[in-house]
Design a protein around this motif. Structure first.
Motif, PDB file in Angstrom:
ATOM      1  N   ALA A  48       0.835  -1.213   0.000  1.00  0.00           N
ATOM      2  CA  ALA A  48       0.000   0.000   0.000  1.00  0.00           C
ATOM      3  C   ALA A  48       0.861   1.250   0.000  1.00  0.00           C
ATOM      4  O   ALA A  48       0.523   2.260  -0.636  1.00  0.00           O
ATOM      5  CB  ALA A  48      -0.922  -0.012   1.219  1.00  0.00           C
ATOM      6  N   ALA A  49       2.004   1.212   0.713  1.00  0.00           N
ATOM      7  CA  ALA A  49       2.904   2.356   0.747  1.00  0.00           C
ATOM      8  C   ALA A  49       3.499   2.618  -0.637  1.00  0.00           C
ATOM      9  O   ALA A  49       3.666   3.775  -1.045  1.00  0.00           O
ATOM     10  CB  ALA A  49       4.011   2.118   1.769  1.00  0.00           C
ATOM     11  N   VAL A  50       3.836   1.542  -1.374  1.00  0.00           N
ATOM     12  CA  VAL A  50       4.366   1.686  -2.734  1.00  0.00           C
ATOM     13  C   VAL A  50       3.319   2.353  -3.627  1.00  0.00           C
ATOM     14  O   VAL A  50       3.630   3.257  -4.422  1.00  0.00           O
ATOM     15  CB  VAL A  50       4.782   0.320  -3.307  1.00  0.00           C
ATOM     16  N   VAL A  51       2.062   1.913  -3.501  1.00  0.00           N
ATOM     17  CA  VAL A  51       0.988   2.502  -4.317  1.00  0.00           C
ATOM     18  C   VAL A  51       0.829   3.984  -3.986  1.00  0.00           C
ATOM     19  O   VAL A  51       0.714   4.834  -4.879  1.00  0.00           O
ATOM     20  CB  VAL A  51      -0.339   1.748  -4.073  1.00  0.00           C
ATOM     21  N   ALA A  52       0.845   4.302  -2.678  1.00  0.00           N
ATOM     22  CA  ALA A  52       0.690   5.699  -2.265  1.00  0.00           C
ATOM     23  C   ALA A  52       1.854   6.546  -2.760  1.00  0.00           C
ATOM     24  O   ALA A  52       1.670   7.671  -3.246  1.00  0.00           O
ATOM     25  CB  ALA A  52       0.583   5.779  -0.737  1.00  0.00           C
ATOM     26  N   ALA A  53       3.080   6.011  -2.636  1.00  0.00           N
ATOM     27  CA  ALA A  53       4.259   6.746  -3.092  1.00  0.00           C
ATOM     28  C   ALA A  53       4.218   6.955  -4.604  1.00  0.00           C
ATOM     29  O   ALA A  53       4.574   8.035  -5.112  1.00  0.00           O
ATOM     30  CB  ALA A  53       5.524   5.989  -2.687  1.00  0.00           C
ATOM     31  N   ARG A  54       3.784   5.922  -5.338  1.00  0.00           N
ATOM     32  CA  ARG A  54       3.707   6.034  -6.791  1.00  0.00           C
ATOM     33  C   ARG A  54       2.667   7.080  -7.202  1.00  0.00           C
ATOM     34  O   ARG A  54       2.882   7.875  -8.125  1.00  0.00           O
ATOM     35  CB  ARG A  54       3.384   4.666  -7.406  1.00  0.00           C
ATOM     36  N   GLN A  55       1.519   7.055  -6.543  1.00  0.00           N
ATOM     37  CA  GLN A  55       0.473   8.021  -6.871  1.00  0.00           C
ATOM     38  C   GLN A  55       0.945   9.449  -6.600  1.00  0.00           C
ATOM     39  O   GLN A  55       0.712  10.359  -7.396  1.00  0.00           O
ATOM     40  CB  GLN A  55      -0.794   7.727  -6.058  1.00  0.00           C
ATOM     41  N   TRP A  56       1.632   9.655  -5.444  1.00  0.00           N
ATOM     42  CA  TRP A  56       2.130  10.988  -5.107  1.00  0.00           C
ATOM     43  C   TRP A  56       3.182  11.438  -6.118  1.00  0.00           C
ATOM     44  O   TRP A  56       3.195  12.597  -6.561  1.00  0.00           O
ATOM     45  CB  TRP A  56       2.727  10.955  -3.692  1.00  0.00           C
ATOM     46  N   THR A  57       4.075  10.510  -6.501  1.00  0.00           N
ATOM     47  CA  THR A  57       5.120  10.836  -7.476  1.00  0.00           C
ATOM     48  C   THR A  57       4.506  11.134  -8.841  1.00  0.00           C
ATOM     49  O   THR A  57       4.974  12.020  -9.569  1.00  0.00           O
ATOM     50  CB  THR A  57       6.133   9.682  -7.585  1.00  0.00           C
ATOM     51  N   GLN A  58       3.444  10.391  -9.216  1.00  0.00           N
ATOM     52  CA  GLN A  58       2.788  10.648 -10.489  1.00  0.00           C
ATOM     53  C   GLN A  58       2.149  12.040 -10.505  1.00  0.00           C
ATOM     54  O   GLN A  58       2.140  12.719 -11.540  1.00  0.00           O
ATOM     55  CB  GLN A  58       1.723   9.573 -10.754  1.00  0.00           C
ATOM     56  N   THR A  59       1.650  12.456  -9.343  1.00  0.00           N
ATOM     57  CA  THR A  59       1.102  13.817  -9.244  1.00  0.00           C
ATOM     58  C   THR A  59       2.194  14.844  -9.519  1.00  0.00           C
ATOM     59  O   THR A  59       1.971  15.849 -10.212  1.00  0.00           O
ATOM     60  CB  THR A  59       0.510  14.048  -7.837  1.00  0.00           C
ATOM     61  N   LEU A  60       3.401  14.613  -8.969  1.00  0.00           N
ATOM     62  CA  LEU A  60       4.535  15.505  -9.258  1.00  0.00           C
ATOM     63  C   LEU A  60       4.845  15.534 -10.751  1.00  0.00           C
ATOM     64  O   LEU A  60       5.100  16.605 -11.323  1.00  0.00           O
ATOM     65  CB  LEU A  60       5.776  15.039  -8.488  1.00  0.00           C
ATOM     66  N   ALA A  61       4.836  14.350 -11.376  1.00  0.00           N
ATOM     67  CA  ALA A  61       5.142  14.281 -12.809  1.00  0.00           C
ATOM     68  C   ALA A  61       4.118  15.061 -13.623  1.00  0.00           C
ATOM     69  O   ALA A  61       4.474  15.781 -14.574  1.00  0.00           O
ATOM     70  CB  ALA A  61       5.181  12.825 -13.258  1.00  0.00           C
ATOM     71  N   ASN A  62       2.841  14.928 -13.267  1.00  0.00           N
ATOM     72  CA  ASN A  62       1.786  15.656 -13.991  1.00  0.00           C
ATOM     73  C   ASN A  62       1.959  17.160 -13.833  1.00  0.00           C
ATOM     74  O   ASN A  62       1.737  17.925 -14.777  1.00  0.00           O
ATOM     75  CB  ASN A  62       0.410  15.219 -13.474  1.00  0.00           C
ATOM     76  N   SER A  63       2.364  17.584 -12.627  1.00  0.00           N
ATOM     77  CA  SER A  63       2.577  19.019 -12.388  1.00  0.00           C
ATOM     78  C   SER A  63       3.722  19.538 -13.243  1.00  0.00           C
ATOM     79  O   SER A  63       3.653  20.635 -13.813  1.00  0.00           O
ATOM     80  CB  SER A  63       2.888  19.256 -10.900  1.00  0.00           C
ATOM     81  N   LEU A  64       4.807  18.738 -13.334  1.00  0.00           N
ATOM     82  CA  LEU A  64       5.937  19.155 -14.167  1.00  0.00           C
ATOM     83  C   LEU A  64       5.540  19.286 -15.626  1.00  0.00           C
ATOM     84  O   LEU A  64       5.949  20.231 -16.324  1.00  0.00           O
ATOM     85  CB  LEU A  64       7.074  18.143 -14.027  1.00  0.00           C
ATOM     86  N   VAL A  73      10.365   4.639  -5.336  1.00  0.00           N
ATOM     87  CA  VAL A  73       9.866   5.172  -6.602  1.00  0.00           C
ATOM     88  C   VAL A  73      10.758   6.329  -7.014  1.00  0.00           C
ATOM     89  O   VAL A  73      11.111   7.184  -6.192  1.00  0.00           O
ATOM     90  CB  VAL A  73       8.406   5.654  -6.470  1.00  0.00           C
ATOM     91  N   THR A  74      11.154   6.353  -8.286  1.00  0.00           N
ATOM     92  CA  THR A  74      12.024   7.403  -8.808  1.00  0.00           C
ATOM     93  C   THR A  74      11.277   8.230  -9.846  1.00  0.00           C
ATOM     94  O   THR A  74      10.588   7.676 -10.718  1.00  0.00           O
ATOM     95  CB  THR A  74      13.295   6.805  -9.432  1.00  0.00           C
ATOM     96  N   LEU A  75      11.433   9.545  -9.755  1.00  0.00           N
ATOM     97  CA  LEU A  75      10.937  10.466 -10.779  1.00  0.00           C
ATOM     98  C   LEU A  75      12.150  10.952 -11.558  1.00  0.00           C
ATOM     99  O   LEU A  75      13.082  11.536 -10.980  1.00  0.00           O
ATOM    100  CB  LEU A  75      10.210  11.647 -10.138  1.00  0.00           C
ATOM    101  N   VAL A  76      12.193  10.683 -12.854  1.00  0.00           N
ATOM    102  CA  VAL A  76      13.340  11.062 -13.679  1.00  0.00           C
ATOM    103  C   VAL A  76      12.877  12.006 -14.785  1.00  0.00           C
ATOM    104  O   VAL A  76      11.809  11.806 -15.372  1.00  0.00           O
ATOM    105  CB  VAL A  76      14.052   9.819 -14.263  1.00  0.00           C
ATOM    106  N   GLN A  77      13.673  13.043 -15.036  1.00  0.00           N
ATOM    107  CA  GLN A  77      13.326  14.024 -16.072  1.00  0.00           C
ATOM    108  C   GLN A  77      14.522  14.218 -17.001  1.00  0.00           C
ATOM    109  O   GLN A  77      15.642  14.493 -16.551  1.00  0.00           O
ATOM    110  CB  GLN A  77      12.928  15.361 -15.445  1.00  0.00           C
TER     111      GLN A  77
END
Length: 628
Positions: free
Chosen positions: A501-517, A576-580
Motif C-alpha cells: 500500500a505504501a508503494v501505491v501511495a508513493a507512486r500516486q504521489w510521485t505521479q502527481t509531481l510528474a503531472n505538475s511538471l 519510486v524514482t521520478l526522472v526528467q
C-alpha cells in the motif's frame, strides 16, 4: 520327469509349434530378432536415420563434459529424471540440427579436399610439439580418443563442411555503413537528467490494513505458508585420513611392494624408426610388388629418406624422410610393431611388412633401452602406497564392525563412536534446502530424511559416501511439513500489505509531481514537505550502474519535449524514482577503426540470427520423426 519332457517334445503339438517357430525365422530373418532392439533409430531426418547408438554416445559425451565442468552442481541436477529427459532431448535436437546442416551442405555442393583436411590437421595444436606437427603425438591422441586415422579424416571432413556452410553465411551477411553509424550513435548516445527518489517507507504511516485484508491475503497465498520438513541428526563419520597417522610400515613391506610394482617403475624400451608406406589401393598385389621394388633399391644403397619422400603414402612422415619418432609397445599396428622390434641393430631394414594400412618398409634409426627407477628414489611413494592400502584394509574392517553395532544397538550411536574412535556430532534442525556441509552428499541427505529412520528413530546403515568416507547417522528430532496458522503469520502479512500500500501511495504521489511538471507547475513546496531534493547527472550512458537498470531503461525512452520528458519508475529496492530528461548528447565522431570493428560485430550478430533462421527453416520443411 526328464523322460516325460522328452516324450512331450516329440509329440504332434510340439512338432507344429516348432514348425511355426522355424517359419517365423525364415520370413522375418534371424537378424530381425537380434538387431531390432539394438540398431533401431532414435529419429529420422528426411529419410536418414540417427541411430540410438549415436544418440547414446553423444549423450554420454555431453554428460561427461558437463560433469567435468560443473561437478557437484550438475550431479545434483542429474538426480532429477525430468531434467535428464530434457537433457537427452536437447542432445537429440542438436544431432537433428547437425543432420539438417549436413544435408543442406550436400545439396549446395559444398566439399572439402584431402589437401584441406591435411592442412587443418597439421595446424591443430593438439598434434603439435614445440609449435610443430608431431606425427607420433598425432597417432597417440587419435588412439586415446578412439579414432583410426581414416575415421578421423572422415570426422574432420564432416566438421569442415559444416563450418564451410556457417562461414558462408557469415561471409555473405553484412551491415551497411549508414546503418552501422545510426546504431552506433544510438548506443553511444548519453543523456543529461535530473531525478529524485521517493522513499516508500515514508508513506507507511499513511496507510492501514484491515483484518479482512490480512485474511484474504492468507487464503489467496496459503501455499506460501507451508513449512518444509526439518530434521536434526546425530552422526559418526570416519575417513581414511583419520586412520593414516597411526599406520606403520616396515622396510620389508616396502621392498615387497617395490618388487610387486616393479613394472610401474620401469620405462619400457622405445624405438625410433623411419618407414615407407605403400597403400593397398585397388591393386593389392601391385602395391606389394612396388614395395618389393623399393626395398630392392634400399638394399642397393639408395637413400632411405629420399625414397620415403618420393614414394611413401604417409605424407606426414614422408616430409621428414619417413621418420615417425619414438614409440613403445602397444602404440602401433601389431604387425608393424612386431617387425620394428625384431630389428636388432640401428640402421637395419625390415622385409616388406603388411599391416592394416598397407605395405611397409621399416628402418630402425635409434633405441632407448629399458630403464628401472632405483628403490631409494621411490621409497617415499612406496610408503604412501602401502600406508593407504593398510588403512583401506583397516577401514573396511571397521566398516563391518560399525555396521554390526549400528544394527545390534539401534537406539544410540555410542557403540559406533567407540568402534570408530570418533565423536558423535549433532546438528541443528535443517531442511533439504540448508543441509550442513558434512551431510550434503545425496546419500547422506536422503538417509537423514528417510521416512523409516524418522519414524523408528534407529541408526542408519553404514553410508559409503565415496572417497573412503563412511558415516552412520540417526534422526534425533524432526518437524513435519505443515501450513502455518493465520495467527503465526499475521504480523508478516501485515508488513507485506503495508509495504504494498505504501508503494501505491508513493507512486500516486510521485505521479502527481510528474503531472505538475508536464503542466509547467513548480513542485518545490511538495518536495520540501517530504524533505526530497533533485539530483542532477550529466552524460549518463546506457551502461551507467548508478541509476539502476529500470531507471536507465525509462530514461532512454524519453524525448526532449515537455509532454514526454518525465517518467515515474519503480526501482528494484521498492522505492519510486521520478526522472526528467534534460538533454540528449550525441556521441563524438568515432575513429574509423572503432566503427569498422562495430560494423563487423553487427554483421556477425546478423549472421548468427541468419544461421538460427536457416535451422528453423530447415526444420520447418524437413520430414522429422522422433521415436520413443
Amino acid at each position: 520327469m526328464l523322460e516325460r519332457i522328452r516324450e512331450g517334445s516329440q509329440g504332434t503339438w510340439a512338432t507344429v509349434i516348432l514348425g511355426l517357430v522355424i517359419f517365423s525365422f525364415i520370413f522375418a530373418g534371424v537378424g530381425s530378432y537380434i538387431n531390432s532392439s539394438i540398431n533401431s533409430a532414435a529419429a529420422t531426418v528426411n529419410g536418414q536415420d540417427i541411430s540410438r547408438d549415436a544418440l547414446e554416445k553423444a549423450y554420454q559425451n555431453e554428460r561427461s563434459r558437463m560433469e567435468s565442468q560443473y561437478g557437484e552442481a550438475f550431479a545434483a541436477l542429474a538426480g532429477d529424471e525430468a531434467y535428464l529427459k530434457e537433457f537427452r532431448k536437447g542432445v537429440l535436437d542438436r544431432l537433428i540440427s547437425e543432420k539438417l546442416i549436413d544435408q543442406a551442405a550436400l545439396e549446395l555442393g559444398l566439399r572439402v579436399s584431402d589437401a584441406q583436411i591435411k592442412q587443418a590437421i597439421v595446424q591443430m595444436s593438439e598434434f603439435q610439439v614445440d609449435g610443430k606437427f608431431d606425427n607420433d603425438r598425432y597417432l597417440i591422441v587419435l588412439r586415446t580418443a578412439g579414432f583410426q586415422p581414416n575415421g578421423f579424416r572422415d570426422y574432420m571432413r564432416i566438421d569442415m563442411v559444416r563450418r564451410q556452410l556457417s562461414q558462408a553465411l557469415i561471409g555473405t551477411e553484412f551491415a551497411l555503413s549508414g546503418e552501422t553509424k545510426r546504431i552506433y550513435d544510438l548506443q553511444a548516445q548519453t543523456r543529461d537528467a535530473k531525478y529524485l527518489t521517493v522513499k516508500t517507507d515514508d508513506f507507511a504511516e499513511q496507510v492501514s490494513v484491515t483484518d479482512e485484508e490480512i485474511n484474504a491475503y492468507y487464503q489467496t497465498n496459503i501455499a506460501s505458508f507451508d513449512t518444509e520438513q526439518k530434521v536434526s541428526v546425530a552422526y559418526v563419520e570416519l575417513t581414511l585420513n583419520d586412520l593414516l597417522p597411526a599406520i606403520e610400515v616396515t622396510e620389508q613391506e616396502l621392498e615387497d611392494e617395490y618388487q610387486a610394482s616393479l613394472a610401474d617403475f620401469k620405462t619400457d624400451e622405445e624405438r625410433r624408426v623411419s618407414h615407407i608406406l605403400i597403400e593397398f589401393g585397388d591393386d593389392e598385389a601391385g602395391a606389394e610388388q612396388q614395395a618389393e621394388d623399393i626395398l630392392t633399391q634400399v638394399k642397393a644403397g639408395k637413400d632411405f629418406a629420399e625414397l620415403a619422400k618420393e614414394y611413401s603414402a604417409d605424407t606426414f612422415s614422408a616430409e621428414k624422410g619417413g621418420d615417425i619418432d619414438w614409440f613403445g609397445k602397444g602404440m602401433m599396428d601389431p604387425a608393424f610393431e612386431d617387425s620394428a622390434y625384431s630389428l636388432a641393430t640401428v640402421g637395419e631394414v625390415s622385409d616388406v611388412v603388411k599391416s592394416d594400412f598397407g605395405f611397409h618398409i621399416i628402418k630402425l634409426t635409434d633405441i632407448k633401452p629399458e630403464n628401472v627407477t632405483p628403490y631409494n628414489d621411490v621409497k617415499e611413494q612406496l610408503t604412501t602406497t602401502v600406508k593407504i592400502r593398510k588403512a583401506e584394509t583397516e577401514l573396511y574392517a571397521l566398516q563391518q564392525r560399525m555396521a554390526e553395532v549400528a544394527f545390534e544397538i539401534p537406539d544410540h550411536l555410542d557403540e559406533v563412536a567407540a568402534v570408530a574412535n570418533k565423536p558423535i556430532v549433532t546438528t541443528e534442525l535443517f531442511s533439504r534446502n540448508d543441509v550442513p556441509v558434512a551431510l550434503s552428499s545425496a546419500k547422506a541427505t536422503n538417509a537423514a530424511f528417510d521416512a523409516d529412520l524418522i519414524e523408528q528413530g534407529v541408526n542408519s546403515d553404514v553410508l559409503d559416501l565415496g572417497d573412503n568416507r563412511l558415516m552412520v547417522l540417526r534422526v534425533v528430532n524432526s518437524e513435519a511439513e505443515r501450513t502455518k496458522e493465520l495467527a503465526e503469520v499475521s504480523d508478516s502479512i501485515k508488513q507485506i500489505l503495508v509495504k504494498e500500500a505504501a508503494v501505491v501511495a508513493a507512486r500516486q504521489w510521485t505521479q502527481t509531481l510528474a503531472n505538475s511538471l508536464k503542466s509547467g507547475a513548480d513542485i518545490t513546496e511538495e518536495l520540501a514537505s517530504q524533505n526530497i531534493a533533485w539530483q542532477e547527472k550529466q552524460a549518463i550512458a546506457r551502461t551507467d550502474a548508478q541509476l539502476g537498470q529500470n531507471v536507465l531503461t525509462e530514461l532512454f525512452k524519453l524525448g526532449e519535449g515537455e509532454s514526454n520528458n518525465t517518467a515515474v519508475v519503480d526501482t528494484i529496492s521498492g522505492d519510486v524514482t521520478l526522472v526528467q530528461l534534460l538533454k540528449i548528447n550525441s556521441p563524438v565522431e568515432p575513429e574509423s577503426m572503432l566503427l569498422d570493428n562495430f560494423q563487423r560485430r553487427l554483421a556477425s550478430n546478423k549472421a548468427q540470427v541468419l544461421y538460427s533462421e536457416l535451422l528453423d527453416s530447415l526444420k520447418a520443411s524437413a520430414d522429422i520423426e522422433i521415436y520413443n
